[in-house]
Design a protein around this motif. Structure first.
Motif, mmCIF file in Angstrom:
data_model
loop_
_atom_site.group_PDB
_atom_site.id
_atom_site.type_symbol
_atom_site.label_atom_id
_atom_site.label_comp_id
_atom_site.label_asym_id
_atom_site.label_seq_id
_atom_site.Cartn_x
_atom_site.Cartn_y
_atom_site.Cartn_z
ATOM 1 N N GLU A 44 0.855 -1.188 0.000
ATOM 2 C CA GLU A 44 0.000 0.000 0.000
ATOM 3 C C GLU A 44 0.887 1.232 0.000
ATOM 4 O O GLU A 44 0.813 2.088 0.887
ATOM 5 C CB GLU A 44 -0.902 0.021 1.253
ATOM 6 N N ALA A 45 1.741 1.305 -1.010
ATOM 7 C CA ALA A 45 2.767 2.352 -1.015
ATOM 8 C C ALA A 45 2.181 3.740 -1.173
ATOM 9 O O ALA A 45 2.900 4.723 -1.029
ATOM 10 C CB ALA A 45 3.779 2.062 -2.124
ATOM 11 N N GLY A 46 0.897 3.858 -1.479
ATOM 12 C CA GLY A 46 0.306 5.185 -1.577
ATOM 13 C C GLY A 46 -0.241 5.692 -0.261
ATOM 14 O O GLY A 46 -0.548 6.872 -0.124
ATOM 15 N N GLU A 47 -0.377 4.809 0.725
ATOM 16 C CA GLU A 47 -0.919 5.237 2.006
ATOM 17 C C GLU A 47 0.229 5.444 2.975
ATOM 18 O O GLU A 47 0.745 4.493 3.572
ATOM 19 C CB GLU A 47 -1.900 4.225 2.586
ATOM 20 N N LEU A 48 0.605 6.680 3.135
ATOM 21 C CA LEU A 48 1.702 7.036 4.021
ATOM 22 C C LEU A 48 1.172 7.374 5.403
ATOM 23 O O LEU A 48 0.129 8.031 5.539
ATOM 24 C CB LEU A 48 2.464 8.245 3.468
ATOM 25 N N PHE A 98 2.301 9.428 8.666
ATOM 26 C CA PHE A 98 3.255 10.498 8.959
ATOM 27 C C PHE A 98 3.536 10.641 10.441
ATOM 28 O O PHE A 98 2.668 10.373 11.292
ATOM 29 C CB PHE A 98 2.726 11.836 8.437
#
Lengths: 112, 113
Positions: free
Chosen positions: B98-102, B104
């Motif tokens: 899920e590399a688009g859900e960062l 932070f």
């Protein structure tokens, strides 16, 4: 070149008015786009992604490949929508995996 | 479950000094990132890592170095701080799938005098 453009620094609307936050992108591959939101005193967080075609907190965004756009829309703004909104593009770099690059952000201010 | 933790949260440096920002995540994420946030410039990617022992340059890597010796930690170093590096630094992590859900961290505010 890969790039995310958010042309508006600040968008001010009245409560109940429609909202559209603009985002345009430049990318040679197949684009994956996201909207992130940063509320006051909170962490930056994912709002929605184009792949899931979902509506979150009343917001929707449609990917338009012809216009290379991914505008964020909400029919009736609420005061709690006031925040900084970032559009983001997932980019790939062969052996270096993938990463997100962000636009400069748009501050949405909703007043009563 | 702390998520992504950054230390320190605030720091003031003099020009030429060095320092290291530490990012730790407890979600077993493969990917980690360092961004800087500046007024009118948005978030810009400094360096990132797709796994332990690997790092890659982002959009604005000059003047920074990074290391990912352990999967849960991602260090950002400034060898010789400059006033242009005054910024708020954000660390983020994501799973490979899920590399688009960062996710932070809270940010680290660095001032270089």
């Amino acid at each position: 070149a890969q790039r995310v453009t958010q042309p508006e620094k600040l968008l001010s609307v009245f409560k109940g008015a429609p909202v559209e936050l603009k985002c345009n992108y430049s990318y040679s591959g197949s684009p994956e786009l996201f909207w992130y939101v940063q509320y006051s005193r909170q962490r930056l967080q994912l709002l929605l992604r184009h792949i899931s075609r979902e509506s979150i907190k009343g917001f929707t965004a449609d990917l338009n490949k012809g216009e290379t756009s991914f505008h964020l829309k909400k029919p009736f703004a609420q005061e709690e929508d006031s925040a900084m909104y970032y559009c983001a593009l997932k980019v790939s770099a062969n052996q270096a995996g993938t990463a997100l690059i962000f636009g400069k952000g748009t501050t949405l201010s909703v007043s009563s | 479950n702390a998520g992504v933790t950054q230390t320190p949260k605030f720091r003031v440096l003099k020009t030429g000094q060095s320092m290291t920002l530490l990012c730790a995540q407890d979600m077993n994420h493969e990917y980690m990132y360092w961004y800087r946030q500046d007024p009118g410039m948005g978030l810009r990617l400094i360096h990132y890592s797709v796994g332990e022992g690997t790092t890659a340059k982002g959009e604005v890597p000059d003047g920074y170095n990074v290391s990912r010796l352990k999967k849960q930690n991602f260090l950002l170093g400034l060898e010789s701080a400059a006033p242009s590096q005054t910024s708020v630094y954000f660390c983020a992590s994501s799973s490979a799938g899920e590399a688009g859900e960062l996710f932070f961290g809270e940010g680290s505010r660095l001032t270089v005098l």
